[in-house]
Structures are given as C-alpha cells and as structure tokens.
Design a protein around this motif. Structure first.
Motif, mmCIF file in Angstrom:
data_model
loop_
_atom_site.group_PDB
_atom_site.id
_atom_site.type_symbol
_atom_site.label_atom_id
_atom_site.label_comp_id
_atom_site.label_asym_id
_atom_site.label_seq_id
_atom_site.Cartn_x
_atom_site.Cartn_y
_atom_site.Cartn_z
ATOM 1 N N LEU A 3 0.855 -1.184 0.000
ATOM 2 C CA LEU A 3 0.000 0.000 0.000
ATOM 3 C C LEU A 3 0.888 1.229 0.000
ATOM 4 C CD1 LEU A 3 -3.015 0.967 0.225
ATOM 5 C CD2 LEU A 3 -2.593 1.226 2.676
ATOM 6 N N ALA A 4 0.656 2.124 -0.941
ATOM 7 C CA ALA A 4 1.485 3.333 -1.041
ATOM 8 C C ALA A 4 0.619 4.495 -1.502
ATOM 9 C CB ALA A 4 2.643 3.111 -1.998
ATOM 10 N N GLY A 5 0.977 5.690 -1.050
ATOM 11 C CA GLY A 5 0.199 6.845 -1.482
ATOM 12 C C GLY A 5 0.688 8.139 -0.886
ATOM 13 N N VAL A 9 2.915 5.106 5.322
ATOM 14 C CA VAL A 9 2.160 3.867 5.544
ATOM 15 C C VAL A 9 2.949 2.978 6.495
ATOM 16 C CG1 VAL A 9 1.136 1.817 4.498
ATOM 17 C CG2 VAL A 9 1.122 3.986 3.254
ATOM 18 N N THR A 10 2.323 2.558 7.594
ATOM 19 C CA THR A 10 2.949 1.652 8.555
ATOM 20 C C THR A 10 1.973 0.512 8.850
ATOM 21 O OG1 THR A 10 2.103 2.958 10.421
ATOM 22 C CG2 THR A 10 4.299 3.511 9.601
ATOM 23 N N PHE A 29 -3.013 -1.885 7.744
ATOM 24 C CA PHE A 29 -2.157 -0.743 7.432
ATOM 25 C C PHE A 29 -2.645 0.485 8.195
ATOM 26 C CE2 PHE A 29 -2.195 -3.435 3.635
ATOM 27 C CZ PHE A 29 -0.846 -3.569 3.333
ATOM 28 N N GLU A 30 -1.715 1.342 8.597
ATOM 29 C CA GLU A 30 -2.030 2.641 9.165
ATOM 30 C C GLU A 30 -1.490 3.697 8.214
ATOM 31 O OE1 GLU A 30 -3.682 3.110 11.998
ATOM 32 O OE2 GLU A 30 -3.756 1.006 12.637
ATOM 33 N N VAL A 31 -2.344 4.656 7.800
ATOM 34 C CA VAL A 31 -1.876 5.742 6.940
ATOM 35 C C VAL A 31 -1.934 7.045 7.722
ATOM 36 C CG1 VAL A 31 -2.548 4.526 4.853
ATOM 37 C CG2 VAL A 31 -4.147 6.137 5.889
ATOM 38 N N SER A 32 -0.960 7.908 7.486
ATOM 39 C CA SER A 32 -0.754 9.064 8.352
ATOM 40 C C SER A 32 -1.580 10.284 7.984
ATOM 41 C CB SER A 32 0.731 9.460 8.331
ATOM 42 O OG SER A 32 1.113 9.847 7.011
ATOM 43 N N GLY A 35 -5.744 11.393 1.681
ATOM 44 C CA GLY A 35 -5.199 11.303 0.340
ATOM 45 C C GLY A 35 -5.603 10.021 -0.342
ATOM 46 N N THR A 36 -4.970 9.726 -1.451
ATOM 47 C CA THR A 36 -5.266 8.529 -2.248
ATOM 48 C C THR A 36 -4.113 7.540 -2.128
ATOM 49 O OG1 THR A 36 -6.596 9.821 -3.806
ATOM 50 C CG2 THR A 36 -5.807 7.666 -4.552
ATOM 51 N N TYR A 37 -4.463 6.285 -1.912
ATOM 52 C CA TYR A 37 -3.480 5.224 -1.743
ATOM 53 C C TYR A 37 -3.770 4.092 -2.726
ATOM 54 C CZ TYR A 37 -2.271 7.741 2.489
ATOM 55 O OH TYR A 37 -1.879 8.721 3.364
#
Length: 202
Positions: A3-5, A9-10, A29-32, A35-37
């Motif tokens: 997962l990237a965006g 991402v952790t 996943f945890e996103v900070s 936005g779009t991932y």
C-alpha cells in the motif's frame, strides 16, 4: 500486499504474507494523512474485504442532565436562540429545558424540540457522525412513533433517518452521518425530548 500513497504507511500489513489460497490473512495498514493510496500485491492476490476506519479527530458531547449549565435549570426554562457549545451547538426558537427521567435513570434533563420552530443547530468542521439520544415527548405509548430530521449543507445518511420512538421513558439512539463541513438543523417529526448530543468529526 503493498500500500502506497500520499502519506506514510505503517502497520503489520507491510510484512504479513499468505501462502494458502483457502485461508484469508488480515493485513492491517495505518496511513498518516488524507489522500489517495494504491493497493497492489507482491504477486497475484485475491482481495475478499476492505475495511476503512477513519480516525476521529474531535469529539464533542453535551448531556443536558450532566451539564453544569443545565443540570440545575428549572423545568420549562426557555433557552431561546442560545449557544450551548461555542461554534458547534445552539438552540433555534423557544426551546425549553425539561425534567425528564428515563427508565434506566441515565437521564433526568432534556430539551424539547418540535417539527418546525424549535430545534437545534449543529455545526461541524468536516464529515461527522452525529449521535442523538432522544425520546418522544408524548406519554401515550399507543400514539404514532416519532423520529428526528437532520438536514443541512451536505448529504445526511444513517439509521437516524428511520429510527423512531414511542415511549417517553426510553431513549433511542439516532445515528446520523454527514458528508461535509457545514451547519445542520435538527428537528423532530413531532415534539421530541433531546437528552444528549455526541458529535464525532473525522
């Protein structure tokens, strides 16, 4: 899975793996940031379910029986066009504070709204969950059930649109989801007692 965006991402979703097509694996996943991932596999992967939980950034609660301002307010006191929580919650019209005790003794105070001239104005700064604990003001349990109406700037969804009450001694949880920042007006389909308002902004 990868997962990237937009943001960092952790989470254990970065290291979890699967080698059995019959056993699903939970990738968390945890996103900070907003936005779009993009989600991909390290190779071909079957995706069964995606659950997205957006963190609540602010929470505001007003329970009328617990409020320093209203807990000791005399029955039938009018709080007309009054700001209850600065910039967030205010009354519309001649809303009255009522002595109302529920069967479970959770509440002893309420404010009474109706279908037109008496209501609450709720302002949120983003998409929010608005939970209202309320009951019909009618003591006649054979009368038609009553509900709440929330309308305003953005789209309003949730079971609060269809939930109803026909017992003045039992509070009902009305949960609304609003799609965007703005001001929303709460009324009843008829006279309703509002015990508590919880606003969770995402």
């Amino acid at each position: 899975l990868v997962l990237a965006g937009t943001g960092e991402v952790t989470g254990d979703g970065l290291t979890a793996t699967s080698n059995n097509s019959k056993e699903q694996v939970e990738f968390v996943f945890e996103v900070s940031s907003a936005g779009t991932y993009t989600l991909k596999g390290t190779d071909s992967m079957n995706i069964f379910e995606v659950v997205i939980e957006t963190q609540v950034t602010s929470s505001t609660t007003l329970s009328f029986n617990a409020s320093v301002t209203y807990a000791d307010t005399a029955k039938d006191t009018v709080i007309a066009n009054t700001e209850l929580i600065e910039g967030v919650l205010s009354t519309i019209g001649d809303v009255q504070v009522k002595d109302k005790t529920t069967n479970d003794d959770r509440y002893t105070k309420a404010v009474q709204i109706n279908s037109s001239s008496k209501g609450l104005s709720i302002t949120v700064t983003g998409p929010s969950t608005i939970t209202i604990y309320a009951a019909t003001s009618s003591s006649d349990t054979s009368a038609a059930a009553r509900g709440l109406v929330l309308a305003g700037t953005g789209e309003v969804t949730g079971d609060g649109l269809t939930a109803t009450s026909n017992n003045s001694k039992e509070q009902v949880e009305f949960v609304f989801e609003v799609s965007s920042a703005g001001t929303y007006t709460l009324n009843g389909t008829d006279s309703m007692n509002i015990f508590e308002v919880v606003i969770e902004t995402k």
